[in-house]
Motif scaffolding. Structure first.
Motif, PDB file in Angstrom:
ATOM      1  N   TYR A 190      -6.699   5.056   0.593  1.00 53.89           N
ATOM      2  CA  TYR A 190      -5.519   4.272   0.957  1.00 53.89           C
ATOM      3  C   TYR A 190      -5.127   4.542   2.414  1.00 53.89           C
ATOM      4  O   TYR A 190      -4.790   3.617   3.150  1.00 53.89           O
TER       5      TYR A 190
ATOM      6  N   TYR B 273       0.839  -1.206   0.000  1.00 53.12           N
ATOM      7  CA  TYR B 273       0.000   0.000   0.000  1.00 53.12           C
ATOM      8  C   TYR B 273       0.870   1.251   0.000  1.00 53.12           C
ATOM      9  O   TYR B 273       0.535   2.232  -0.652  1.00 53.12           O
TER      10      TYR B 273
ATOM     11  N   LEU C  75      -7.512   2.740   4.721  1.00 54.84           N
ATOM     12  CA  LEU C  75      -7.216   1.301   4.737  1.00 54.84           C
ATOM     13  C   LEU C  75      -5.936   1.004   5.520  1.00 54.84           C
ATOM     14  O   LEU C  75      -5.873   0.035   6.284  1.00 54.84           O
ATOM     15  N   MET C  76      -4.917   1.834   5.338  1.00 53.97           N
ATOM     16  CA  MET C  76      -3.658   1.615   6.048  1.00 53.97           C
ATOM     17  C   MET C  76      -3.840   1.790   7.553  1.00 53.97           C
ATOM     18  O   MET C  76      -3.236   1.054   8.343  1.00 53.97           O
TER      19      MET C  76
ATOM     20  N   GLY D  26       2.096   1.730  -3.491  1.00 51.58           N
ATOM     21  CA  GLY D  26       1.006   2.219  -4.321  1.00 51.58           C
ATOM     22  C   GLY D  26       0.668   3.671  -4.019  1.00 51.58           C
ATOM     23  O   GLY D  26       0.378   4.463  -4.913  1.00 51.58           O
ATOM     24  N   LEU D  27       0.728   4.019  -2.746  1.00 52.50           N
ATOM     25  CA  LEU D  27       0.424   5.382  -2.328  1.00 52.50           C
ATOM     26  C   LEU D  27       1.405   6.384  -2.918  1.00 52.50           C
ATOM     27  O   LEU D  27       1.029   7.514  -3.244  1.00 52.50           O
TER      28      LEU D  27
END
Length: 71
Positions: free
Chosen positions: A33, A17, A36-37, A20-21
């Motif tokens: 994101y 993540y 979710l993290m 991706g971030l």
């Protein structure tokens, strides 16, 4: 052992993540994101607390002592 592997997988998910971030430019997706993290970090903290509480955090995985099991 299962808890150790689960905690390792959660750490891998967090790093994915994070990668991706770093590549996202849309603010709404970045906010999702981050949410979710935050949730995954709570799960990771619970797993780490269990590992520390039971003294498994620093213990190296080992096989069962067969002689001790038979006697």
């Amino acid at each position: 052992m299962l808890l150790f592997h689960t905690t390792t997988i959660v750490a891998y998910i967090l790093s994915a993540y994070g990668t991706g971030l770093s590549r996202i430019t849309r603010k709404d997706v970045i906010a999702t994101y981050m949410k979710l993290m935050t949730e995954i970090l709570a799960i990771a903290k619970s797993g780490s607390d269990l590992l520390i509480k039971n003294g498994w955090m620093e213990k190296v995985l080992e096989t069962a002592n067969r002689r001790k099991l038979t006697h």
